[in-house]
Design a protein around this motif. Structure first.
Motif, PDB file in Angstrom:
ATOM      1  N   TRP A  86       0.827  -1.213   0.000  1.00  0.00           N
ATOM      2  CA  TRP A  86       0.000   0.000   0.000  1.00  0.00           C
ATOM      3  C   TRP A  86       0.856   1.257   0.000  1.00  0.00           C
ATOM      4  O   TRP A  86       0.379   2.346  -0.360  1.00  0.00           O
ATOM      5  N   THR A  87       2.122   1.135   0.368  1.00  0.00           N
ATOM      6  CA  THR A  87       3.026   2.286   0.433  1.00  0.00           C
ATOM      7  C   THR A  87       3.689   2.590  -0.905  1.00  0.00           C
ATOM      8  O   THR A  87       4.437   3.565  -1.018  1.00  0.00           O
ATOM      9  N   LEU A  88       3.442   1.764  -1.934  1.00  0.00           N
ATOM     10  CA  LEU A  88       4.152   1.941  -3.206  1.00  0.00           C
ATOM     11  C   LEU A  88       3.830   3.270  -3.885  1.00  0.00           C
ATOM     12  O   LEU A  88       4.703   3.866  -4.517  1.00  0.00           O
ATOM     13  N   SER A  89       2.605   3.737  -3.770  1.00  0.00           N
ATOM     14  CA  SER A  89       2.257   5.029  -4.387  1.00  0.00           C
ATOM     15  C   SER A  89       3.139   6.141  -3.846  1.00  0.00           C
ATOM     16  O   SER A  89       3.632   6.990  -4.599  1.00  0.00           O
ATOM     17  N   ALA A  90       3.351   6.145  -2.527  1.00  0.00           N
ATOM     18  CA  ALA A  90       4.210   7.158  -1.909  1.00  0.00           C
ATOM     19  C   ALA A  90       5.657   6.970  -2.344  1.00  0.00           C
ATOM     20  O   ALA A  90       6.370   7.943  -2.609  1.00  0.00           O
ATOM     21  N   LEU A  91       6.101   5.714  -2.413  1.00  0.00           N
ATOM     22  CA  LEU A  91       7.470   5.442  -2.863  1.00  0.00           C
ATOM     23  C   LEU A  91       7.688   5.982  -4.262  1.00  0.00           C
ATOM     24  O   LEU A  91       8.692   6.676  -4.519  1.00  0.00           O
ATOM     25  N   PHE A  92       6.768   5.682  -5.168  1.00  0.00           N
ATOM     26  CA  PHE A  92       6.915   6.156  -6.541  1.00  0.00           C
ATOM     27  C   PHE A  92       6.999   7.680  -6.595  1.00  0.00           C
ATOM     28  O   PHE A  92       7.803   8.248  -7.343  1.00  0.00           O
ATOM     29  N   ALA A  93       6.188   8.338  -5.794  1.00  0.00           N
ATOM     30  CA  ALA A  93       6.139   9.806  -5.816  1.00  0.00           C
ATOM     31  C   ALA A  93       7.454  10.415  -5.344  1.00  0.00           C
ATOM     32  O   ALA A  93       8.011  11.310  -5.997  1.00  0.00           O
ATOM     33  N   ILE A  94       7.975   9.937  -4.215  1.00  0.00           N
ATOM     34  CA  ILE A  94       9.195  10.559  -3.676  1.00  0.00           C
ATOM     35  C   ILE A  94      10.417  10.213  -4.527  1.00  0.00           C
ATOM     36  O   ILE A  94      11.357  11.030  -4.631  1.00  0.00           O
ATOM     37  N   LEU A  95      10.417   9.052  -5.160  1.00  0.00           N
ATOM     38  CA  LEU A  95      11.547   8.708  -6.027  1.00  0.00           C
ATOM     39  C   LEU A  95      11.512   9.523  -7.318  1.00  0.00           C
ATOM     40  O   LEU A  95      12.563   9.941  -7.811  1.00  0.00           O
ATOM     41  N   ARG A  96      10.327   9.750  -7.862  1.00  0.00           N
ATOM     42  CA  ARG A  96      10.206  10.622  -9.036  1.00  0.00           C
ATOM     43  C   ARG A  96      10.706  12.018  -8.718  1.00  0.00           C
ATOM     44  O   ARG A  96      11.445  12.630  -9.497  1.00  0.00           O
ATOM     45  N   ASP A  97      10.298  12.520  -7.547  1.00  0.00           N
ATOM     46  CA  ASP A  97      10.729  13.864  -7.163  1.00  0.00           C
ATOM     47  C   ASP A  97      12.243  13.908  -6.930  1.00  0.00           C
ATOM     48  O   ASP A  97      12.895  14.908  -7.252  1.00  0.00           O
ATOM     49  N   LEU A  98      12.787  12.846  -6.381  1.00  0.00           N
ATOM     50  CA  LEU A  98      14.239  12.785  -6.181  1.00  0.00           C
ATOM     51  C   LEU A  98      14.965  12.902  -7.519  1.00  0.00           C
ATOM     52  O   LEU A  98      15.931  13.656  -7.644  1.00  0.00           O
ATOM     53  N   ARG A  99      14.475  12.170  -8.505  1.00  0.00           N
ATOM     54  CA  ARG A  99      15.090  12.231  -9.831  1.00  0.00           C
ATOM     55  C   ARG A  99      14.959  13.624 -10.444  1.00  0.00           C
ATOM     56  O   ARG A  99      15.923  14.167 -11.003  1.00  0.00           O
ATOM     57  N   ASP A 100      13.777  14.233 -10.325  1.00  0.00           N
ATOM     58  CA  ASP A 100      13.559  15.561 -10.917  1.00  0.00           C
ATOM     59  C   ASP A 100      14.421  16.624 -10.237  1.00  0.00           C
ATOM     60  O   ASP A 100      14.990  17.500 -10.903  1.00  0.00           O
ATOM     61  N   ILE A 101      14.517  16.556  -8.922  1.00  0.00           N
ATOM     62  CA  ILE A 101      15.340  17.530  -8.186  1.00  0.00           C
ATOM     63  C   ILE A 101      16.811  17.327  -8.517  1.00  0.00           C
ATOM     64  O   ILE A 101      17.576  18.293  -8.653  1.00  0.00           O
ATOM     65  N   ALA A 102      17.228  16.075  -8.666  1.00  0.00           N
ATOM     66  CA  ALA A 102      18.612  15.778  -9.049  1.00  0.00           C
ATOM     67  C   ALA A 102      18.926  16.374 -10.417  1.00  0.00           C
ATOM     68  O   ALA A 102      20.018  16.917 -10.637  1.00  0.00           O
ATOM     69  N   TYR A 103      17.975  16.292 -11.327  1.00  0.00           N
ATOM     70  CA  TYR A 103      18.161  16.861 -12.660  1.00  0.00           C
ATOM     71  C   TYR A 103      18.373  18.370 -12.575  1.00  0.00           C
ATOM     72  O   TYR A 103      19.296  18.923 -13.201  1.00  0.00           O
ATOM     73  N   ASP A 104      17.530  19.049 -11.785  1.00  0.00           N
ATOM     74  CA  ASP A 104      17.682  20.500 -11.614  1.00  0.00           C
ATOM     75  C   ASP A 104      19.015  20.853 -10.966  1.00  0.00           C
ATOM     76  O   ASP A 104      19.663  21.842 -11.346  1.00  0.00           O
ATOM     77  N   ALA A 105      19.428  20.055  -9.984  1.00  0.00           N
ATOM     78  CA  ALA A 105      20.700  20.319  -9.294  1.00  0.00           C
ATOM     79  C   ALA A 105      21.885  20.172 -10.245  1.00  0.00           C
ATOM     80  O   ALA A 105      22.833  20.964 -10.207  1.00  0.00           O
ATOM     81  N   ASP A 106      21.820  19.174 -11.106  1.00  0.00           N
ATOM     82  CA  ASP A 106      22.922  18.958 -12.057  1.00  0.00           C
ATOM     83  C   ASP A 106      22.982  20.058 -13.103  1.00  0.00           C
ATOM     84  O   ASP A 106      24.069  20.445 -13.553  1.00  0.00           O
ATOM     85  N   ILE A 107      21.825  20.582 -13.500  1.00  0.00           N
ATOM     86  CA  ILE A 107      21.809  21.699 -14.449  1.00  0.00           C
ATOM     87  C   ILE A 107      22.483  22.921 -13.816  1.00  0.00           C
ATOM     88  O   ILE A 107      23.259  23.632 -14.470  1.00  0.00           O
ATOM     89  N   ALA A 108      22.208  23.135 -12.550  1.00  0.00           N
ATOM     90  CA  ALA A 108      22.785  24.299 -11.855  1.00  0.00           C
ATOM     91  C   ALA A 108      24.305  24.172 -11.693  1.00  0.00           C
ATOM     92  O   ALA A 108      25.025  25.171 -11.763  1.00  0.00           O
ATOM     93  N   THR A 109      24.784  22.956 -11.490  1.00  0.00           N
ATOM     94  CA  THR A 109      26.224  22.746 -11.238  1.00  0.00           C
ATOM     95  C   THR A 109      26.981  22.281 -12.476  1.00  0.00           C
ATOM     96  O   THR A 109      28.210  22.190 -12.449  1.00  0.00           O
ATOM     97  N   HIS A 110      26.261  21.989 -13.554  1.00  0.00           N
ATOM     98  CA  HIS A 110      26.866  21.480 -14.798  1.00  0.00           C
ATOM     99  C   HIS A 110      27.638  20.184 -14.549  1.00  0.00           C
ATOM    100  O   HIS A 110      28.688  19.944 -15.155  1.00  0.00           O
TER     101      HIS A 110
END
Length: 420
Positions: free
Chosen positions: A104-128
């Protein structure tokens, strides 16, 4: 109506007690409306100032709630690197809860992992750099382990139903930073676990994403037959609801909607099908203008057997084809145009079974190519070897002897169209 942090904590508590997976996922998304309210309530929050809320929820949810406040504030201030660190901490805390609960916790897992990936992408753009995305892939890989090892939950509520979604996220991370070889580790681990339900029993969205990446990896490794098979299955499992993106809603309550761009599948599948001899219809290409702009000149040249137009297109779109990893396929497909030209010669000669090589040479020179007759003989020999032409060459007489029937067989009928 604005939501205070105390109310937010109460909402988390209710979602946990009632095992409301989708609502829990909603509460943990930085893009949810209540995030703005928390940003206004805490102008410059720190872990120290928020420590007064420790113990307000059962562990580790007090830590998760604090991390969430820090994440949304850092995101609002475009401090992507700091947001990534806090989101990583949030995910690590969530894992402690996740491993002791069912699917039942998988929906939350999917959400936070997606956000982790998206935030990582933004962080890498900022730092090149690519450090954050690579770290995100390592963190997400841990979720794969936590899903696979679930042997206590009932089959319908198992965490194993998150396996292919997590694998898809890991491969997305590695593809983003062009470290595709690193995805081999998780694919080996997936193959080693034989007690995972068959792929066909997973939500269609998970199947499409997984098969897409497996197909692309096979494509890049020049395993074209496997690539075509996987990409075709990925394509036909798409629910065609729009021209651009496909929205998949899983039939299982434990999964979340996933958006996939069908153009990404077709950017690889169309070149493979062209090489096999199946040319896409104008109707299909018309639905995807960006792909049509690049691929249509090649398809038209193949249909008209116009080798000059094909070479012009190959030169014009070389950079784009390299970006799409499709240049090699179209360079190989050039022989289909050459075959079409030779077939025209055969038809003009009343489908004679004996054609002098110099006739093919003349046709090549007429279209503006300057090649030696020896090269033409080599072209024909390769086509015979690959099944594009049926017959043999009499080198002594400089004659091509064609089969009396099906001298130029249908391209789609070749046993091995991807032979090099």
């Amino acid at each position: 109506m604005a939501i205070t942090f105390s109310e937010y904590l109460a909402m988390l508590g209710t979602a946990l007690s009632q095992q409301q997976g989708p609502h829990l996922a909603y509460l943990l998304r930085p893009t949810s409306p209540h995030a703005k309210d928390l940003i206004k309530e805490f102008r410059n929050p720190t872990r120290q100032t928020l420590s007064v809320y420790e113990g307000s929820l059962i562990s580790p949810w007090d830590e998760i709630a604090i991390s969430y406040v820090l994440v949304v504030n850092f995101v609002a201030k475009d401090r992507s690197a700091d947001a990534f660190k806090e989101q990583s901490q949030l995910v690590s805390s969530f894992y402690r809860f996740f491993t002791n609960n069912t699917g039942w916790t998988l929906s939350a897992l999917f959400a936070i992992l997606r956000d982790l990936r998206d935030i990582a992408y933004d962080a890498d753009i900022a730092t090149h750099k690519t450090d954050c995305m690579e770290e995100a892939a390592r963190i997400i890989t841990k979720a794969f382990t936590h899903c696979v090892v679930d042997r206590a939950s009932p089959a319908a509520e198992s965490r194993k139903w998150g396996v292919y979604y997590v694998v898809g996220l890991v491969m997305k991370c590695y593809f983003r930073v062009k470290r595709i070889a690193l995805s081999r580790n998780i694919l080996r681990a997936l193959e080693a676990n034989k007690d995972i339900p068959p792929l066909s029993s997973y939500p269609r969205a998970h199947q499409v994403t997984y098969r897409y990446y497996i197909g692309v990896i096979a494509f890049l490794n020049e395993e074209f037959e496997k690539a075509e098979q996987e990409l075709t299955l990925s394509f036909y499992n798409c629910q065609v609801d729009s021209q651009m993106n496909q929205q998949y809603v899983s039939p299982l309550p434990i999964s979340t909607p996933l958006t996939f761009d069908i153009r990404r599948i077709l950017s690889y599948l169309i070149p493979l099908r062209i090489l096999r001899g199946h040319l896409p219809s104008d109707e299909l290409l018309g639905r995807f203008p960006l792909l049509s702009e690049v691929y249509s000149p090649f398809i038209t040249a193949i249909r008209k057997a116009d080798i000059k137009a094909y070479d012009v297109a190959l030169f014009k779109w070389e950079k784009k084809l390299l970006e799409l990893n499709a240049w090699l396929i179209f360079e190989r497909a050039r022989e289909l145009v050459m075959r079409g030209l030779f077939r025209k010669v055969w038809i003009l000669l009343d489908k004679n079974t004996r054609i002098p090589i110099h006739m093919f040479h003349c046709a090549i020179r007429v279209v503006g190519m300057r090649v030696e007759v020896e090269e033409i003989e080599c072209f024909v020999a390769n086509m015979i070897y690959k099944g594009l032409i049926r017959g043999y060459i009499s080198h002594e007489k400089q004659m091509v002897v064609l089969a009396t029937s099906s001298a130029f067989p249908r391209l789609a009928d070749r046993k091995n169209p991807y032979i090099s």
